[in-house]
Scaffold this active site. Structure first.
Site, mmCIF file in Angstrom:
data_model
loop_
_atom_site.group_PDB
_atom_site.id
_atom_site.type_symbol
_atom_site.label_atom_id
_atom_site.label_comp_id
_atom_site.label_asym_id
_atom_site.label_seq_id
_atom_site.Cartn_x
_atom_site.Cartn_y
_atom_site.Cartn_z
ATOM 1 N N ARG A 253 -5.131 -3.913 -3.725
ATOM 2 C CA ARG A 253 -4.726 -3.414 -5.050
ATOM 3 C C ARG A 253 -5.380 -2.054 -5.293
ATOM 4 O O ARG A 253 -6.597 -1.910 -5.162
ATOM 5 C CB ARG A 253 -5.139 -4.416 -6.136
ATOM 6 C CG ARG A 253 -4.812 -3.917 -7.527
ATOM 7 C CD ARG A 253 -5.081 -4.947 -8.625
ATOM 8 N NE ARG A 253 -4.933 -4.284 -9.908
ATOM 9 C CZ ARG A 253 -5.823 -4.294 -10.884
ATOM 10 N NH1 ARG A 253 -6.934 -4.996 -10.780
ATOM 11 N NH2 ARG A 253 -5.615 -3.619 -11.987
ATOM 12 N N HIS B 198 -4.644 2.835 -14.625
ATOM 13 C CA HIS B 198 -6.010 2.294 -14.654
ATOM 14 C C HIS B 198 -6.895 3.375 -15.297
ATOM 15 O O HIS B 198 -7.840 3.862 -14.684
ATOM 16 C CB HIS B 198 -6.467 1.910 -13.248
ATOM 17 C CG HIS B 198 -7.608 0.932 -13.204
ATOM 18 N ND1 HIS B 198 -7.574 -0.236 -12.478
ATOM 19 C CD2 HIS B 198 -8.825 0.943 -13.801
ATOM 20 C CE1 HIS B 198 -8.719 -0.893 -12.618
ATOM 21 N NE2 HIS B 198 -9.504 -0.189 -13.416
ATOM 22 N N GLU C 203 -5.975 -3.816 -18.011
ATOM 23 C CA GLU C 203 -6.837 -4.117 -19.147
ATOM 24 C C GLU C 203 -6.568 -3.249 -20.387
ATOM 25 O O GLU C 203 -7.398 -2.432 -20.789
ATOM 26 C CB GLU C 203 -8.310 -3.985 -18.732
ATOM 27 C CG GLU C 203 -8.683 -4.912 -17.590
ATOM 28 C CD GLU C 203 -10.185 -4.937 -17.285
ATOM 29 O OE1 GLU C 203 -10.915 -4.093 -17.830
ATOM 30 O OE2 GLU C 203 -10.616 -5.808 -16.516
ATOM 31 N N ASN D 100 -7.993 -10.524 -15.032
ATOM 32 C CA ASN D 100 -9.289 -10.006 -14.611
ATOM 33 C C ASN D 100 -10.346 -10.841 -15.308
ATOM 34 O O ASN D 100 -10.429 -10.851 -16.536
ATOM 35 C CB ASN D 100 -9.468 -8.537 -15.032
ATOM 36 C CG ASN D 100 -8.503 -7.601 -14.310
ATOM 37 O OD1 ASN D 100 -7.708 -8.030 -13.474
ATOM 38 N ND2 ASN D 100 -8.577 -6.322 -14.633
ATOM 39 N N TYR E 178 -14.388 -11.789 -15.645
ATOM 40 C CA TYR E 178 -15.788 -11.497 -15.346
ATOM 41 C C TYR E 178 -16.753 -12.452 -16.039
ATOM 42 O O TYR E 178 -17.650 -12.980 -15.411
ATOM 43 C CB TYR E 178 -16.129 -10.044 -15.702
ATOM 44 C CG TYR E 178 -15.487 -9.058 -14.746
ATOM 45 C CD1 TYR E 178 -16.073 -8.776 -13.523
ATOM 46 C CD2 TYR E 178 -14.265 -8.454 -15.051
ATOM 47 C CE1 TYR E 178 -15.484 -7.907 -12.619
ATOM 48 C CE2 TYR E 178 -13.661 -7.576 -14.162
ATOM 49 C CZ TYR E 178 -14.274 -7.304 -12.944
ATOM 50 O OH TYR E 178 -13.670 -6.453 -12.047
ATOM 51 N N GLU F 208 -8.886 -9.276 -10.666
ATOM 52 C CA GLU F 208 -10.254 -8.754 -10.514
ATOM 53 C C GLU F 208 -11.246 -9.868 -10.785
ATOM 54 O O GLU F 208 -11.069 -10.662 -11.714
ATOM 55 C CB GLU F 208 -10.572 -7.617 -11.504
ATOM 56 C CG GLU F 208 -9.936 -6.301 -11.165
ATOM 57 C CD GLU F 208 -10.314 -5.184 -12.143
ATOM 58 O OE1 GLU F 208 -11.424 -5.230 -12.727
ATOM 59 O OE2 GLU F 208 -9.482 -4.280 -12.313
HETATM 60 C C1 FCB Z 1 -13.087 -3.924 -15.097
HETATM 61 C C2 FCB Z 1 -12.324 -2.690 -14.685
HETATM 62 C C3 FCB Z 1 -12.688 -2.180 -13.315
HETATM 63 C C4 FCB Z 1 -14.178 -2.281 -13.048
HETATM 64 C C5 FCB Z 1 -14.671 -3.670 -13.366
HETATM 65 C C6 FCB Z 1 -16.136 -3.875 -13.071
HETATM 66 O O1 FCB Z 1 -13.108 -4.030 -16.476
HETATM 67 O O2 FCB Z 1 -10.943 -2.967 -14.671
HETATM 68 O O3 FCB Z 1 -12.224 -0.864 -13.196
HETATM 69 O O4 FCB Z 1 -14.855 -1.305 -13.716
HETATM 70 O O5 FCB Z 1 -14.432 -3.957 -14.708
#
Ligand code: FCB
Length: 465
Positions: A91, A135, A180, A306, A308, A366
């Site tokens: 990607r 992006h 995002e 995405n 985290y 992500e």
């Molecule tokens: C996300 C972003 C990516 C990167 C990660 C750690 O929010 O999409 O570009 O910075 O965090």
């Protein structure tokens, strides 16, 4: 799940590639601004991030991305690494200011040629290209006339989408319109942590609406230009916890969920903007026509998620507009960046999406972690915490699949260390270590693990060869 850190030895046995379907998509994610460098090469002009980096105090280490990973020149080596890991997808994002460097409306052939070579390079190495159109690197000349606050930027995005998809659509089948939108809108225009650095909630909502509108208009355009296209969007989504069982905190969590998650998911899935957010944010709302809302609901082929970290939310009566606050709970496991590590949150989030927005194939577009990597005397980088982060999240993903969630792929963030936005080069997320002084690439322990995992070898963390 308990908050106790999982012991490293226990994690290694958690998953194997054979737990996942044969046709599962395995890749890594990158983005143009964070890796390419070559800021003024082949006709590229500044994006809002180049401009933002010039402003004192905006980037924590005072750096910029004029060179970054020099991927623009070193991409064959980088794609070699991805394919050696055994990935079958890659990607990447396209830098809009390389394609339309100025307002003249004339595309820049050298920019198009770069991505054409890059895509050919992926295909030669067995990597299925997954292209993200936006992006975050908006051309600065568009920001100068209002950026995403200005509805004309939607038209500019469509002109850019038209050219890029016509040019690459014979080879690129998987398209992500936006990465995002929450971050584009809110970090860019509400808390001001990201370019263009405004602090104006009304502007942020206007931006979010135009971004989503541009997404909805781009979907049929991509389908028209790309035979057999698969089109989606990548959202940053968060499972939420209330800071306590009090009614006030539970309601605060609902309000936060409204803007963080449902504000994007609901209109994409044909439900319009959530009524509770519209009510809470009434005095900040942009112009939203019902026709726009229908446009945003253009059917998707997949949803990019995405993931985290989860967030814990408390009621905060003095904090408009939502009267909520993020709570940092002491004692939780965290990455070097301070982001809470919660693999179970991924499973929970995926189940929630599957339940609330059924029948959409999901790709984890992500997931990854930043730790303060140290290069050992022998040149190795033993990033065991990052390796375990991957293993534990893949385990959670596998559990979600077993519970019936239609997840079809996983993209690790990221192939290599890169320019981490407002944190500059202070946050390393890569499976490959970059020495930014020499541009030398060194595969970290997590990368070796990933390669072994994808090649279905017996997993030995000590096998660093
Ligand atoms: C996300 C972003 C990516 C990167 C990660 C750690 O929010 O999409 O570009 O910075 O965090």
């Amino acid at each position: 799940m308990s908050d106790k850190p999982v012991k490293s030895q226990d994690t290694l046995a958690l998953v194997t590639r054979s737990d996942f379907p044969e046709d599962f998509v395995w890749g890594c994610s990158t983005s143009s601004f964070q890796i390419e460098g070559a800021a003024a090469v082949d006709g590229r002009t500044p994006s809002i991030w180049d401009q933002f980096c010039q402003q004192p105090g905006k980037i924590r280490d005072g750096s910029d991305a004029t060179v970054a990973c020099d991927h623009y020149h070193r991409w064959p080596e980088d794609l070699d690494l991805a394919s050696q890991f055994g990935m079958n997808a890659y990607r990447f994002s396209i830098a809009w200011p390389r394609i339309f460097p100025d307002a003249s409306g004339t595309p820049n052939q050298r920019g198009l040629d770069f991505y054409s070579r890059l895509v050919d390079g992926m295909l030669e190495r067995g990597l299925q290209p997954w292209a993200t159109l936006y992006h975050w690197d908006l051309p600065q000349y568009l920001q100068d006339v209002g950026g995403w606050e200005n509805r004309a930027t939607v038209d500019a995005f469509l002109a850019y989408t038209e050219v890029v998809t016509r040019h690459l659509g014979d080879r690129v089948k998987n398209w992500i319109t936006h990465n995002e939108p929450w971050c584009t809108a809110m970090h860019g225009n509400w808390d001001g942590m990201h370019a263009p650095g405004k602090q104006d909630f009304k502007a942020a909502l206007q931006v979010s609406h135009h971004v989503m509108l541009s997404h909805g208009l781009a979907v049929p355009l991509i389908r028209a230009n790309v035979p057999a296209a698969k089109v989606g969007i990548a959202l940053s989504l968060h499972p939420l916890r209330a800071a306590s069982d009090s009614e006030a905190d539970l309601l605060a969590m609902q309000r936060h969920d409204g803007l963080r998650n449902r504000w994007f998911l609901d209109p994409l899935f044909g439900r319009g903007y959530p009524a509770d957010v519209l009510a809470h944010c009434a005095e900040y709302l942009p112009q939203i026509s019902s026709a726009d809302v229908d446009v945003i609901a253009a059917p998707l082929d997949f949803l990019g998620v995405n993931y985290y970290f989860p967030e814990t939310i408390a009621s905060a009566p003095d904090n408009p507009p939502l009267h909520t606050a993020l709570k940092e709970i002491a004692g939780r496991e965290r990455t070097g960046f301070g982001w809470e590590v919660a693999p179970d949150g991924m499973r929970e989030l995926l189940q929630r999406i599957a339940q609330d927005y059924p029948a959409i194939p999901i790709y984890l577009t992500e997931n990854g972690s930043s730790y303060d990597d140290q290069v050992e005397a022998d040149g190795q980088i033993q990033d065991t915490a990052r390796r375990d982060y991957f293993i534990r999240h893949l385990h959670a993903l596998h559990q979600a699949q077993q519970q019936g969630v239609d997840v079809r792929g996983y993209f690790a963030w990221s192939l290599m260390d890169n320019f981490e936005w407002a944190e500059g080069y202070l946050r390393r997320f890569g499976m490959v270590y970059i020495d930014f002084a020499t541009q030398q690439r060194t595969v970290k322990q997590s990368g070796h693990w990933f390669r072994n995992f994808l090649h279905q070898n017996a997993v030995s963390p000590l096998d660093m060869t």
